[in-house]
Design an enzyme around this catalytic site. Structure first.
Site, PDB file in Angstrom:
ATOM      1  N   ASP A  47       0.842  -1.199   0.000  1.00  0.00           N
ATOM      2  CA  ASP A  47       0.000   0.000   0.000  1.00  0.00           C
ATOM      3  C   ASP A  47       0.881   1.254   0.000  1.00  0.00           C
ATOM      4  O   ASP A  47       0.385   2.374  -0.101  1.00  0.00           O
ATOM      5  CB  ASP A  47      -1.027  -0.010   1.146  1.00  0.00           C
ATOM      6  CG  ASP A  47      -0.390  -0.129   2.520  1.00  0.00           C
ATOM      7  OD1 ASP A  47       0.839  -0.234   2.611  1.00  0.00           O
ATOM      8  OD2 ASP A  47      -1.146  -0.115   3.523  1.00  0.00           O
ATOM      9  N   SER A  48       2.211   1.041   0.030  1.00  0.00           N
ATOM     10  CA  SER A  48       3.141   2.151  -0.225  1.00  0.00           C
ATOM     11  C   SER A  48       2.904   2.741  -1.609  1.00  0.00           C
ATOM     12  O   SER A  48       3.400   3.835  -1.910  1.00  0.00           O
ATOM     13  CB  SER A  48       4.596   1.680  -0.077  1.00  0.00           C
ATOM     14  OG  SER A  48       4.818   0.496  -0.833  1.00  0.00           O
ATOM     15  N   ASP A  86      -0.964  -6.164  -0.190  1.00  0.00           N
ATOM     16  CA  ASP A  86      -1.306  -5.539   1.085  1.00  0.00           C
ATOM     17  C   ASP A  86      -2.808  -5.337   1.184  1.00  0.00           C
ATOM     18  O   ASP A  86      -3.443  -4.874   0.227  1.00  0.00           O
ATOM     19  CB  ASP A  86      -0.658  -4.141   1.163  1.00  0.00           C
ATOM     20  CG  ASP A  86       0.567  -4.131   2.049  1.00  0.00           C
ATOM     21  OD1 ASP A  86       0.741  -5.054   2.865  1.00  0.00           O
ATOM     22  OD2 ASP A  86       1.369  -3.185   1.907  1.00  0.00           O
ATOM     23  N   LYS A 116      -1.106  -9.429   2.933  1.00  0.00           N
ATOM     24  CA  LYS A 116      -0.332  -8.992   4.110  1.00  0.00           C
ATOM     25  C   LYS A 116      -1.196  -8.034   4.932  1.00  0.00           C
ATOM     26  O   LYS A 116      -1.868  -7.162   4.385  1.00  0.00           O
ATOM     27  CB  LYS A 116       0.981  -8.311   3.697  1.00  0.00           C
ATOM     28  CG  LYS A 116       1.772  -7.788   4.910  1.00  0.00           C
ATOM     29  CD  LYS A 116       3.177  -7.397   4.554  1.00  0.00           C
ATOM     30  CE  LYS A 116       3.327  -6.051   3.884  1.00  0.00           C
ATOM     31  NZ  LYS A 116       2.815  -4.884   4.666  1.00  0.00           N
ATOM     32  N   GLU A 118      -1.223  -5.621   8.684  1.00  0.00           N
ATOM     33  CA  GLU A 118      -0.409  -5.007   9.730  1.00  0.00           C
ATOM     34  C   GLU A 118      -1.026  -5.285  11.109  1.00  0.00           C
ATOM     35  O   GLU A 118      -2.234  -5.100  11.296  1.00  0.00           O
ATOM     36  CB  GLU A 118      -0.317  -3.489   9.523  1.00  0.00           C
ATOM     37  CG  GLU A 118       0.429  -3.115   8.261  1.00  0.00           C
ATOM     38  CD  GLU A 118       0.570  -1.596   8.098  1.00  0.00           C
ATOM     39  OE1 GLU A 118       0.263  -0.844   9.043  1.00  0.00           O
ATOM     40  OE2 GLU A 118       1.003  -1.187   7.008  1.00  0.00           O
ATOM     41  N   GLU A 185       9.445  -4.444  10.542  1.00  0.00           N
ATOM     42  CA  GLU A 185       9.851  -3.138  10.005  1.00  0.00           C
ATOM     43  C   GLU A 185      10.405  -2.243  11.117  1.00  0.00           C
ATOM     44  O   GLU A 185       9.741  -2.047  12.154  1.00  0.00           O
ATOM     45  CB  GLU A 185       8.653  -2.455   9.328  1.00  0.00           C
ATOM     46  CG  GLU A 185       9.031  -1.081   8.741  1.00  0.00           C
ATOM     47  CD  GLU A 185       8.051  -0.528   7.729  1.00  0.00           C
ATOM     48  OE1 GLU A 185       7.019  -1.165   7.455  1.00  0.00           O
ATOM     49  OE2 GLU A 185       8.334   0.575   7.201  1.00  0.00           O
TER      50      GLU A 185
HETATM   51  O1  KIV Z   1       3.591  -1.116   1.717  1.00  0.00           O
HETATM   52  C1  KIV Z   1       4.763  -1.534   1.716  1.00  0.00           C
HETATM   53  O2  KIV Z   1       5.546  -1.235   0.813  1.00  0.00           O
HETATM   54  C2  KIV Z   1       5.210  -2.366   2.831  1.00  0.00           C
HETATM   55  C3  KIV Z   1       6.664  -2.648   2.932  1.00  0.00           C
HETATM   56  C4  KIV Z   1       7.374  -1.446   3.425  1.00  0.00           C
HETATM   57  C5  KIV Z   1       6.958  -3.845   3.766  1.00  0.00           C
HETATM   58  O3  KIV Z   1       4.418  -2.756   3.643  1.00  0.00           O
END
Ligand code: KIV
Length: 273
Positions: A47-48, A86, A116, A118, A185
């Site tokens: 989600d970056s 994510d 993924k 969090e 992280e």
């Molecule tokens: O969203 C992302 O890019 C991430 C990584 C930094 C692990 O969660």
């Protein structure tokens, strides 16, 4: 080219054999194909994307539709890499039933092999539900970008005895709930090493020292493409921002000076691409 995509069982086998796992983020088909060609095992549609591609200040505005769109592009561009997507903010914290529907879209419409999430003990009921119905889950502990407001910024985690104990308990809880791996992280390297020894599932570090079972970086950071803010732990392997600006400047100069296209060049005469 591998005959099948890397599987989550391959990652667990890597940990058992002591072989490191190389992981990067990807958001589009072209870049994903290049990263896969270079041998990366696993691609995270992070989600970056909200910050690296869409110009947001955090990952919080990223929606499920955005993640499905980018995940599908990454899957179309790749054949061998394991693609993990994510789950964005508020698509899984809202309870197991809604989380299942939302994760289902990333797998069914996006083509991801895993998702993924969090968080630790606060979301183990969700992790367990997804795993129970066959959706592999990667955990994410330490700095949690979706909780930036709660955490008060993007600083290091796991510095006090209390935080250390919480992180270790969260890691155990994720493993017990069936997560197949966990991202660590921005935590101290010795704590990441301890959690890595403590777990049977692979740990993937980002700003967490050299002793995790694998490493992940945001590809735009690693390639020097996103230069607004580069975390201190990033090793820049290229300066793509500089390359793009230089190439574009040369093109602009050529157009303005009448050097491109030349009357005799294919560019002047071609009818289609
Ligand atoms: O969203 C992302 O890019 C991430 C990584 C930094 C692990 O969660």
């Amino acid at each position: 080219m591998a005959s099948h995509r890397v599987r989550i069982t391959d990652l667990k086998a890597r940990k058992r054999r002591g072989e490191k796992i190389a992981m990067l983020t990807a958001y589009d088909a072209t870049m994903a194909a290049l990263l896969e060609r270079a041998g990366v095992d696993t691609l995270l549609v992070g989600d970056s994307v909200g910050m690296t591609v869409l110009g947001h200040d955090s990952t919080i505005p990223v929606t499920l539709d955005v993640m499905v769109h980018h995940t599908a592009a990454v899957c179309r561009g790749t054949q061998a890499a394991l693609v993990i997507a994510d789950m964005p903010f508020l698509t899984y914290q809202v309870g197991p039933a809604k989380a299942l529907r939302n994760a289902g879209r990333l797998v069914q419409e996006g083509g991801a092999a895993a998702v993924k999430l969090e968080g630790g003990r606060a979301i183990v009921d969700v992790v367990q539900r997804l795993v129970d119905v066959g959706i592999p889950v990667m955990g994410h502990l330490g700095l949690l970008p979706q909780s930036v407001h709660q955490m008060g910024g993007y600083g290091k985690r796991g510095k006090t005895p209390d935080e250390i104990a919480h992180l270790q308990a969260d890691a155990e809880a994720l493993q017990a709930a069936g997560a197949f791996a966990v991202v660590l992280e921005m935590i101290p390297g010795d704590l990441a090493a301890r959690i890595t020894r403590q777990l049977d599932i692979p740990t993937i570090g980002i700003g967490a020292g050299p002793d995790c079972d694998g490493q992940i970086l945001v590809s735009h950071d690693m390639l020097g493409l996103f230069d607004r803010f580069v975390p201190s732990f990033v090793k820049p392997y290229a300066d793509l921002a500089g390359t793009i600006v230089d190439a574009t400047r040369a093109y602009v100069d050529d157009v303005r000076a009448g050097r491109f296209p030349l009357a005799s060049s294919p560019a002047a005469n071609a009818e289609t691409r």
